[in-house]
Write a protein that holds these residues in place. Structure first.
Motif, PDB file in Angstrom:
ATOM      1  N   ALA A  27      12.847   8.276  -0.152  1.00  0.00           N
ATOM      2  CA  ALA A  27      12.300   8.972   1.035  1.00  0.00           C
ATOM      3  C   ALA A  27      13.401   9.795   1.700  1.00  0.00           C
ATOM      4  N   ALA A  64       9.130   9.803  -2.240  1.00  0.00           N
ATOM      5  CA  ALA A  64       7.837   9.358  -1.686  1.00  0.00           C
ATOM      6  C   ALA A  64       7.585   9.915  -0.293  1.00  0.00           C
ATOM      7  N   ASP A  67      10.998  10.234   5.531  1.00  0.00           N
ATOM      8  CA  ASP A  67      11.159   8.822   5.891  1.00  0.00           C
ATOM      9  C   ASP A  67      10.361   8.532   7.163  1.00  0.00           C
ATOM     10  N   ILE A  68       9.232   7.844   6.988  1.00  0.00           N
ATOM     11  CA  ILE A  68       8.288   7.619   8.090  1.00  0.00           C
ATOM     12  C   ILE A  68       8.927   6.790   9.204  1.00  0.00           C
ATOM     13  N   LEU A 110       5.394  12.719  -3.152  1.00  0.00           N
ATOM     14  CA  LEU A 110       4.392  12.665  -2.077  1.00  0.00           C
ATOM     15  C   LEU A 110       4.938  13.325  -0.822  1.00  0.00           C
TER      16      LEU A 110
HETATM   17  N1  COA Z   1       9.113   6.613   4.333  1.00  0.00           N
HETATM   18  C1  COA Z   1       9.786   5.474   4.567  1.00  0.00           C
HETATM   19  N2  COA Z   1       9.767   4.426   3.723  1.00  0.00           N
HETATM   20  C2  COA Z   1       9.060   4.571   2.591  1.00  0.00           C
HETATM   21  C3  COA Z   1       8.330   5.733   2.290  1.00  0.00           C
HETATM   22  C4  COA Z   1       8.385   6.794   3.223  1.00  0.00           C
HETATM   23  N3  COA Z   1       7.758   7.942   3.013  1.00  0.00           N
HETATM   24  N4  COA Z   1       7.703   5.551   1.103  1.00  0.00           N
HETATM   25  C5  COA Z   1       8.036   4.320   0.677  1.00  0.00           C
HETATM   26  N5  COA Z   1       8.856   3.725   1.559  1.00  0.00           N
HETATM   27  C6  COA Z   1       9.459   2.397   1.484  1.00  0.00           C
HETATM   28  C7  COA Z   1       8.445   1.294   1.789  1.00  0.00           C
HETATM   29  O1  COA Z   1       8.289   1.134   3.179  1.00  0.00           O
HETATM   30  C8  COA Z   1       9.098   0.118   1.112  1.00  0.00           C
HETATM   31  O2  COA Z   1      10.170  -0.342   1.919  1.00  0.00           O
HETATM   32  P1  COA Z   1      10.375  -1.939   2.153  1.00  0.00           P
HETATM   33  O3  COA Z   1      10.575  -2.501   0.778  1.00  0.00           O
HETATM   34  O4  COA Z   1      11.622  -2.000   3.003  1.00  0.00           O
HETATM   35  O5  COA Z   1       9.128  -2.436   2.813  1.00  0.00           O
HETATM   36  C9  COA Z   1       9.739   0.737  -0.137  1.00  0.00           C
HETATM   37  O6  COA Z   1       9.879   2.142   0.157  1.00  0.00           O
HETATM   38  C10 COA Z   1       8.901   0.584  -1.382  1.00  0.00           C
HETATM   39  O7  COA Z   1       7.605   1.123  -1.107  1.00  0.00           O
HETATM   40  P2  COA Z   1       6.238   0.277  -1.297  1.00  0.00           P
HETATM   41  O8  COA Z   1       5.211   0.881  -0.387  1.00  0.00           O
HETATM   42  O9  COA Z   1       6.500  -1.188  -1.187  1.00  0.00           O
HETATM   43  O10 COA Z   1       5.893   0.635  -2.837  1.00  0.00           O
HETATM   44  P3  COA Z   1       4.461   0.632  -3.515  1.00  0.00           P
HETATM   45  O11 COA Z   1       4.708   0.787  -4.969  1.00  0.00           O
HETATM   46  O12 COA Z   1       3.642  -0.509  -3.040  1.00  0.00           O
HETATM   47  O13 COA Z   1       3.745   1.970  -2.972  1.00  0.00           O
HETATM   48  C11 COA Z   1       3.643   4.317  -2.382  1.00  0.00           C
HETATM   49  C12 COA Z   1       4.243   3.224  -3.307  1.00  0.00           C
HETATM   50  C13 COA Z   1       4.351   5.611  -2.712  1.00  0.00           C
HETATM   51  C14 COA Z   1       2.129   4.441  -2.677  1.00  0.00           C
HETATM   52  C15 COA Z   1       3.847   3.923  -0.912  1.00  0.00           C
HETATM   53  O14 COA Z   1       5.214   3.589  -0.717  1.00  0.00           O
HETATM   54  C16 COA Z   1       3.493   5.011   0.088  1.00  0.00           C
HETATM   55  O15 COA Z   1       2.317   5.229   0.352  1.00  0.00           O
HETATM   56  N6  COA Z   1       4.515   5.664   0.678  1.00  0.00           N
HETATM   57  C17 COA Z   1       4.328   6.650   1.731  1.00  0.00           C
HETATM   58  C18 COA Z   1       3.840   7.947   1.170  1.00  0.00           C
HETATM   59  C19 COA Z   1       3.623   8.944   2.293  1.00  0.00           C
HETATM   60  O16 COA Z   1       2.729   8.800   3.102  1.00  0.00           O
HETATM   61  N7  COA Z   1       4.452   9.975   2.301  1.00  0.00           N
HETATM   62  C20 COA Z   1       4.320  11.057   3.232  1.00  0.00           C
HETATM   63  C21 COA Z   1       5.206  10.899   4.384  1.00  0.00           C
HETATM   64  S1  COA Z   1       5.021  12.238   5.512  1.00  0.00           S
END
Ligand code: COA
Length: 258
Positions: A27, A64, A67-68, A110
């Motif tokens: 991210a 991904a 960073d939200i 993403l």
């Molecule tokens: N911002 C911050 N953290 C993020 C992130 C983002 N965009 N995308 C993933 N992460 C982090 C997760 O919070 C998690 O952290 P943690 O282990 O400390 O809890 C880690 O990365 C792994 O992600 P996780 O969600 O557990 O993996 P997954 O395989 O279950 O799901 C995704 C993968 C990509 C579907 C999911 O992470 C997701 O939906 N991410 C956000 C995508 C998004 O909305 N992006 C646009 C932002 S404007």
């Protein structure tokens, strides 16, 4: 070069930049965007480097998204600044580089991740890649050029469907849409990009630079300002607070349209 969140490696006339936060699916936080700017700037100024490839670390993600966790409590003004600064430092910057930049999409691309890939001059994806602009699921709109570059690449109707559903598409559809130029096995992704890079490197860097500028000049810049304003305005909505809280609390959002 001393980087914390990325790797930048030169190999002859090519360079590979790897976004290296695999535990956060690469991210894009503020520091990563600043480091990417510096790396691209230095490589672009290096006359030896004729092609830059950008990819993500690990087998799962290119990037991904933004960073939200970094912007969940932002105000409207901070939201607008986030989009404007990011576009200037990274997304517009990469698009306007005169050294060719290839995105090697090795997994999830993403939100800001797909926006970074779209700012590159073209894209190659591995067979496990998944792409989307999920911002509306967070109560946001794309803020790093996605509302402009996705329609340019795939057409308005397909772009609006992707933006409004927030759903991911797989590589076959991305290829059909023209979002990625090639699909290759994950283990061959970088070598495939380098093979294309070798063909590019045989040609005149001066002519290629001029061609990039000419292609970019054909696209209007006016929509980006509208995107920055809309992205910022989203930060003042109840839907944004609900969407980002739901993501960080790992639950489904309950949007009220306010
Ligand atoms: N911002 C911050 N953290 C993020 C992130 C983002 N965009 N995308 C993933 N992460 C982090 C997760 O919070 C998690 O952290 P943690 O282990 O400390 O809890 C880690 O990365 C792994 O992600 P996780 O969600 O557990 O993996 P997954 O395989 O279950 O799901 C995704 C993968 C990509 C579907 C999911 O992470 C997701 O939906 N991410 C956000 C995508 C998004 O909305 N992006 C646009 C932002 S404007």
């Amino acid at each position: 070069m001393d980087f914390v969140n990325i790797l930048s490696e030169k190999e002859g006339n090519m360079a590979v930049i790897t976004i290296n936060r695999p535990n956060k699916l690469n991210a894009l936080n503020r520091e990563t965007i600043t480091e990417l700017h510096r790396a691209f700037d230095e490589l672009d100024k290096d006359k030896e480097v004729q092609v830059i490839i950008v990819t993500g670390s690990g087998p799962k993600a290119f990037v991904a998204g933004a960073d939200i966790s970094e912007f969940a409590d932002f105000s409207i003004k901070e939201g607008s600044i986030l989009a404007a600064r990011g576009q200037e430092l990274l997304f517009d910057f990469v698009e306007q580089l005169t050294t060719p930049v290839i995105a090697a999409i090795n997994g999830f691309a993403l939100g800001g991740g797909l926006e970074l890939a779209m700012a590159c001059h073209f894209r190659v994806a591995s067979d496990n890649a998944r792409m989307g602009l999920p911002e509306v699921t967070l109560g946001l709109i794309p803020g790093y050029g996605g509302t402009q570059r996705l329609p340019q690449l795939v057409g308005k109707g397909r772009a609006l469907e992707m933006i409004m559903t927030g759903e991911m598409i797989g590589v076959e559809k991305a290829h059909l849409y023209g979002l990625v130029n090639h699909i290759v096995a994950q283990e061959e992704l970088l070598s495939y990009c380098k093979q294309i890079g070798e063909k590019i490197a045989k040609n005149s860097p001066k002519a290629i630079a001029t061609a990039i500028n000419a292609v970019n000049a054909g696209f209007s810049r006016s929509g980006y300002r509208s995107e920055i304003e809309g992205f910022g305005a989203s930060f003042g909505t109840a839907d944004f607070k609900e969407g980002t809280s739901a993501f960080l609390e790992k639950r489904k959002p309950n949007f009220k349209g306010e």
